[in-house]
Design an enzyme around this catalytic site. Structure first.
Site, mmCIF file in Angstrom:
data_model
loop_
_atom_site.group_PDB
_atom_site.id
_atom_site.type_symbol
_atom_site.label_atom_id
_atom_site.label_comp_id
_atom_site.label_asym_id
_atom_site.label_seq_id
_atom_site.Cartn_x
_atom_site.Cartn_y
_atom_site.Cartn_z
ATOM 1 N N GLY A 116 -3.155 8.959 1.817
ATOM 2 C CA GLY A 116 -2.066 8.649 0.885
ATOM 3 C C GLY A 116 -2.505 8.504 -0.558
ATOM 4 O O GLY A 116 -3.616 8.072 -0.856
ATOM 5 N N GLN A 190 -7.162 15.900 7.383
ATOM 6 C CA GLN A 190 -6.026 16.227 8.229
ATOM 7 C C GLN A 190 -5.482 17.589 7.791
ATOM 8 O O GLN A 190 -5.880 18.123 6.758
ATOM 9 C CB GLN A 190 -4.967 15.130 8.178
ATOM 10 C CG GLN A 190 -4.248 14.924 6.870
ATOM 11 C CD GLN A 190 -3.321 13.716 6.910
ATOM 12 O OE1 GLN A 190 -3.544 12.751 6.209
ATOM 13 N NE2 GLN A 190 -2.272 13.765 7.706
ATOM 14 N N GLY A 222 1.546 13.781 8.462
ATOM 15 C CA GLY A 222 1.608 12.471 9.109
ATOM 16 C C GLY A 222 0.333 12.161 9.883
ATOM 17 O O GLY A 222 -0.450 13.044 10.198
ATOM 18 N N ASP A 253 -4.671 0.733 3.745
ATOM 19 C CA ASP A 253 -4.027 -0.276 2.894
ATOM 20 C C ASP A 253 -3.597 -1.523 3.676
ATOM 21 O O ASP A 253 -2.966 -2.411 3.132
ATOM 22 C CB ASP A 253 -2.840 0.319 2.123
ATOM 23 C CG ASP A 253 -1.703 0.778 3.018
ATOM 24 O OD1 ASP A 253 -1.781 0.578 4.249
ATOM 25 O OD2 ASP A 253 -0.719 1.343 2.491
ATOM 26 N N LYS A 396 1.790 -2.281 0.029
ATOM 27 C CA LYS A 396 2.603 -1.100 -0.267
ATOM 28 C C LYS A 396 3.177 -1.144 -1.681
ATOM 29 O O LYS A 396 3.562 -0.128 -2.250
ATOM 30 C CB LYS A 396 3.789 -1.000 0.719
ATOM 31 C CG LYS A 396 3.391 -0.966 2.186
ATOM 32 C CD LYS A 396 2.736 0.345 2.561
ATOM 33 C CE LYS A 396 2.377 0.416 4.037
ATOM 34 N NZ LYS A 396 1.479 1.534 4.349
#
Length: 508
Positions: A116, A190, A222, A253, A396
């Site tokens: 991310g 990924q 994902g 995170d 977040k």
């Protein structure tokens, strides 16, 4: 017309409709196949094999997407999991630790999901490189935790980062700084899948590049992609060859996702002798977690059900804290041998998440994703463990960042623990307004992080700044209306206060 003929023509028309749909589906798959072949031709020779694997993976996912209709769960079949399938953490902990902790630790690999970006917090680059505590980033804290384990128990627990094409380059640059740490660090990427046009369902990308006008044409599909990517990277076989048995997977995170020796011992020495292939850490829902995926019993197996899979008529029931009391923290312990077995049989089954997006130019696209926890139903002897809330501490937003930077937590060897000085173990509810969304704005608005040991609830809205050594207690609500500004003065103590209007502190 006779009744028989009417029934026959009705049956034929229904059959005809499904045949027609099948023809359309086959044509669409053929069109997508051709488009993917055109994209593959543009791959440079050194990227060809890798790109081919990615596009083959996408084709399989797209094929499944076309086959599936409607919500992926039949609500009538959903049951509460049996009592023994979700164990309380206290019961796991009560079994104690083995005499030789290092022997179980040496069977473990830690995997962090590092795909991310920090864009939702106004930062460029990987989210894992945002500073969260005393100048330490998420990645720094992770390395410190594992180094501490390796030094304490004289072990060799490696750290593996699952990067995406968005984070790989920046992450690899920074890894050099850990070369003297006692942690072996590995990375793998990924997959990179093409976004598809919402109307035509054809890939938006025209070639393999992801710069210029192609920047938005690709996406990482994902974290469910971990099984295939980890297998394809060759790391899975390397670790099995080294005698490793389990991976502990979590989001980078989530600052609460540290290696838990009691859970590891439970896996390595199962009480009934039956090895457990998959453990999902769950924790009790609060009103803030009603959208989180929950563990259910479905067709005789533990199954993760996400809100997107629930028929609309049952969404409120799904959110109910009384019926579904727990949610998935995404801290997962998974058997390496089982991943290898299932991956080679193509037997890992994860529901497809259809994620709609609008690109900068206004084009509506969809991206097909999967979630790592959804595979629980494919593994044998799976188990949920109901862990303390302290193992779920995700960052977040800057509201979360304020909590972990404050004196509510103390930092020791990369791990954050709730301060003993806080009288009650619950975390305060913090809501910072849009002026605080970006990390740089948030940092500018706090001269120092307030004392929050006795805080229950903080809401801040509008143009607000905090001076040094402010103390917040009870419920504090600070609202600066449009055009107003509120400067909380240095040393101020706000206890059960609502502050609104205009409050300027001017230097003279």
């Amino acid at each position: 017309m006779s009744r028989f003929v009417q029934d026959l023509s009705k049956a034929m028309s229904q059959d005809g409709a499904s045949q027609f749909q099948e023809v359309i589906r086959q044509e669409l798959e053929l069109s997508v196949k051709k488009e993917l072949e055109k994209i593959l031709i543009t791959a440079p020779s050194h990227e060809f094999e890798h790109t081919k694997k990615d596009l083959d993976g996408f084709r399989k996912l797209f094929h499944r997407f076309l086959q599936e209709k409607g919500p992926s769960v039949d609500w009538g079949k959903i049951q509460r999991p049996p009592e023994d399938s979700i164990q309380p953490y206290e019961k796991i902990k009560a079994r104690g630790l083995p005499d030789n902790v290092s022997s179980v630790l040496n069977k473990l690999v830690v995997v962090k999901l590092n795909g991310g970006l920090g864009t939702s917090m106004g930062c460029k680059g990987p989210k894992s490189l945002i500073g969260v505590r005393n100048e330490n980033t998420f990645l720094d804290l992770t390395v410190q935790q594992i180094e501490h384990l390796n030094k304490t128990y004289n072990t060799d627990v490696p750290l593996v980062l699952m990067n995406s094409f968005n984070t790989d380059e920046d992450t690899k640059k920074i890894l050099q700084k850990y070369s003297h740490c006692r942690v072996k660090i590995y990375t793998f990427n990924q997959s990179r899948y093409p976004r598809i046009n919402k109307e035509s369902l054809l890939p938006v990308a025209k070639d393999v590049s992801y710069s210029g006008e192609n920047t938005e044409a690709w996406y990482p599909p994902g974290h469910g992609d971990i099984y295939a990517s980890f297998y394809n990277s060759g790391l899975l076989d390397i670790f099995i060859g080294e005698g490793k048995e389990y991976i502990f997977v979590s989001n980078i995170d989530n600052l609460g996702a540290t290696v838990d020796l009691y859970i590891l011992n439970h896996l390595m020495n199962p009480p009934n002798g039956k090895p457990c292939e998959f453990v999902m850490e769950v924790t009790n829902k609060t009103r803030a977690d009603v959208k989180g995926g929950t563990l259910t019993q479905y067709e005789g197996k533990l199954r993760l059900v996400e809100i997107a899979q629930v028929p609309k008529a049952h969404v409120d029931e799904f959110k109910s804290v009384s019926k579904f009391k727990i949610f998935n923290t995404n801290n997962l312990w998974i058997s390496l041998a089982a991943v290898k077995r299932l991956q080679e049989k193509n037997a890992i089954d994860m529901e497809i998440i259809v994620n709609p997006k609008t690109l900068d130019g206004g084009l509506n696209v969809i991206q097909l994703e999967t979630a790592v926890g959804a595979a629980i139903k494919s593994f044998e002897n799976s188990l949920g463990i109901n862990v303390p809330r302290s193992r779920f501490l995700p960052v977040k937003t800057t509201s979360d960042l304020l909590l972990v930077m404050s004196n509510l937590y103390s930092l020791n060897a990369g791990s954050l623990t709730m301060s003993e000085k806080r009288e009650f173990p619950t975390v305060p509810l913090v809501k910072l307004g849009s002026s605080f969304t970006k990390v740089q704005d948030y940092l500018r608005r706090f001269e120092s992080i307030p004392d929050m040991l006795e805080l229950d609830h903080l809401t801040v809205s509008g143009d607000v700044t905090f001076g040094k050594h402010v103390s917040l207690k009870g419920t504090v609500i600070i609202i600066a209306n449009h055009g107003d500004r509120i400067d909380i003065p240095p040393g101020a103590v706000l206890e059960n206060k609502i502050v609104s209007g205009n409050l300027r502190i001017l230097d003279h």
